[in-house]
Design a protein around this motif. Structure first.
Motif, short mmCIF file in Angstrom:
data_model
loop_
_atom_site.label_atom_id
_atom_site.label_comp_id
_atom_site.label_asym_id
_atom_site.label_seq_id
_atom_site.Cartn_x
_atom_site.Cartn_y
_atom_site.Cartn_z
N THR A 160 0.73 -1.17 -0.01
CA THR A 160 -0.04 0.06 -0.22
C THR A 160 0.87 1.19 -0.12
N ASP A 161 2.23 0.96 0.09
CA ASP A 161 3.07 2.46 0.11
C ASP A 161 3.40 2.71 -1.13
N SER A 162 2.64 3.60 -1.82
CA SER A 162 2.87 4.25 -3.18
C SER A 162 4.35 5.08 -3.28
N ARG A 163 4.77 5.52 -2.16
CA ARG A 163 5.89 6.45 -2.06
C ARG A 163 7.19 5.99 -2.20
N ALA A 164 7.39 4.61 -1.68
CA ALA A 164 8.58 4.18 -1.38
C ALA A 164 9.62 3.99 -2.69
N VAL A 165 8.71 3.74 -3.74
CA VAL A 165 9.68 3.63 -5.27
C VAL A 165 8.97 4.30 -6.05
N TRP A 166 9.87 5.46 -6.78
CA TRP A 166 9.12 6.02 -8.00
C TRP A 166 8.84 5.37 -9.10
N ALA A 167 9.59 4.14 -9.59
CA ALA A 167 9.42 3.75 -10.82
C ALA A 167 10.11 2.47 -10.81
N LEU A 168 9.41 1.31 -11.60
CA LEU A 168 10.13 0.06 -11.79
C LEU A 168 10.30 -0.21 -13.26
N TYR A 169 11.15 -0.53 -13.87
CA TYR A 169 11.36 -0.73 -15.09
C TYR A 169 11.90 -2.23 -15.48
N LYS A 170 11.13 -3.18 -15.98
CA LYS A 170 11.54 -4.49 -16.45
C LYS A 170 12.98 -4.36 -17.38
N VAL A 171 13.87 -5.15 -16.86
CA VAL A 171 15.11 -5.28 -17.86
C VAL A 171 14.96 -6.37 -18.73
N ILE A 172 15.21 -6.03 -20.29
CA ILE A 172 14.75 -6.79 -21.35
C ILE A 172 16.03 -7.24 -21.81
N GLN A 173 17.03 -6.63 -21.98
CA GLN A 173 18.28 -6.95 -22.43
C GLN A 173 19.41 -6.00 -22.10
N SER A 174 20.66 -6.59 -22.33
CA SER A 174 21.86 -5.62 -22.02
C SER A 174 22.76 -6.04 -22.99
N MET A 175 24.06 -5.69 -22.71
CA MET A 175 25.26 -5.82 -23.80
C MET A 175 25.83 -7.49 -23.24
N ARG A 176 25.09 -8.24 -21.96
CA ARG A 176 25.42 -9.45 -21.79
C ARG A 176 24.25 -10.28 -22.14
N ASP A 177 24.60 -11.70 -21.98
CA ASP A 177 23.72 -12.80 -22.44
C ASP A 177 22.68 -12.99 -20.98
N GLU A 178 21.40 -12.24 -20.93
CA GLU A 178 20.73 -12.44 -19.60
C GLU A 178 20.53 -13.89 -19.48
#
Length: 238
Positions: A198-216
């Motif tokens: 219920t705490d909407s102030r703890a985190v501003w944003a969450l973004y799912k990591v899809i890909q990087s320079m490495r093999d996830e």
């Protein structure tokens, strides 16, 4: 082309709104739409949406997408197909969350520090370039991560989180019965964050990591073989 706001859409919006503690602005940020329309959809004031809005709803609620799986955005990439996405630094992402109304992807398009190509990129994605050591050792400074906003997260998803204090971290998302946990990838509880659902102030944003320079996928398999990937599962019971 327009799409009808069906009873299924209304039911899904009501369910997600309850999960957001009836905070329409929070839900609108997650989906990437204007918050004033949430209640209009639910109350039936607006009975249809344009294609762009419908795609955002489908990205957040995959069960709405009735297209064949071949054409859905969450399938594997076509070999040789690359999409250019805008890159902003992790510091810029935190600053944008503090001072600008999301969707963050639009901010990234307006303020790109560079453009890079990813095989798994989709419309609405953007990339974050790590600054500092807040995501080390998983992602050292300079690593570019393809991230996807406005999607529902599942337990075990790797995410970039922008905390209320402006810190940008890489964690594993876990939704328990009463708590949200951002678990340390290494299993170190000292670097794990927990807060009430219920705490909407703890985190501003969450973004799912899809890909990087490495093999996830290879990294995930390596973590599983060492028992690290399973360390977050205990939080799903809290």
């Amino acid at each position: 082309m327009t799409y009808r706001i069906s009873p299924q859409v209304i039911a899904l919006l009501k369910q997600e709104l309850a999960r957001c503690n009836n905070n329409t602005a929070a839900l609108a940020r997650k989906i990437g739409i204007n918050p004033s329309y949430i209640f209009k959809y639910i109350n039936g004031t607006v009975k249809s949406v344009q294609a762009g809005t419908w795609l955002k709803l489908c990205r957040y609620f995959p069960e709405l997408d009735e297209r064949p799986m071949l054409f859905r955005g969450n399938t594997g990439p076509v070999t040789g197909t690359l999409r250019q996405v805008p890159v902003i630094s992790s510091a810029s992402a935190a600053e944008a969350c503090r001072h600008y109304y999301l969707p963050i992807a639009e901010y990234a398009l307006d303020h790109p520090e560079q453009m890079v190509s990813f095989s798994l990129g989709q419309a609405g994605d953007f990339a974050i370039q790590v600054t500092g050591d807040s995501m080390a050792p998983s992602y050292p400074e300079g690593t570019i991560l393809l991230v996807r906003p406005n999607v529902r997260l599942a337990n075990g998803d790797p995410v970039v989180a922008i905390l209320a204090n402006g810190e940008v971290v890489f964690k594993i998302f876990v939704e328990g019965k009463t708590k949200i946990t951002l678990a340390s990838v290494s299993g170190d509880d000292g670097r794990t964050y927990q807060f009430a659902k219920t705490d909407s102030r703890a985190v501003w944003a969450l973004y799912k990591v899809i890909q990087s320079m490495r093999d996830e996928a290879a990294i995930n398999e390596a973590m599983k073989s060492q028992g690290v990937a399973q360390s977050w599962e205990k939080f799903a019971l809290e």
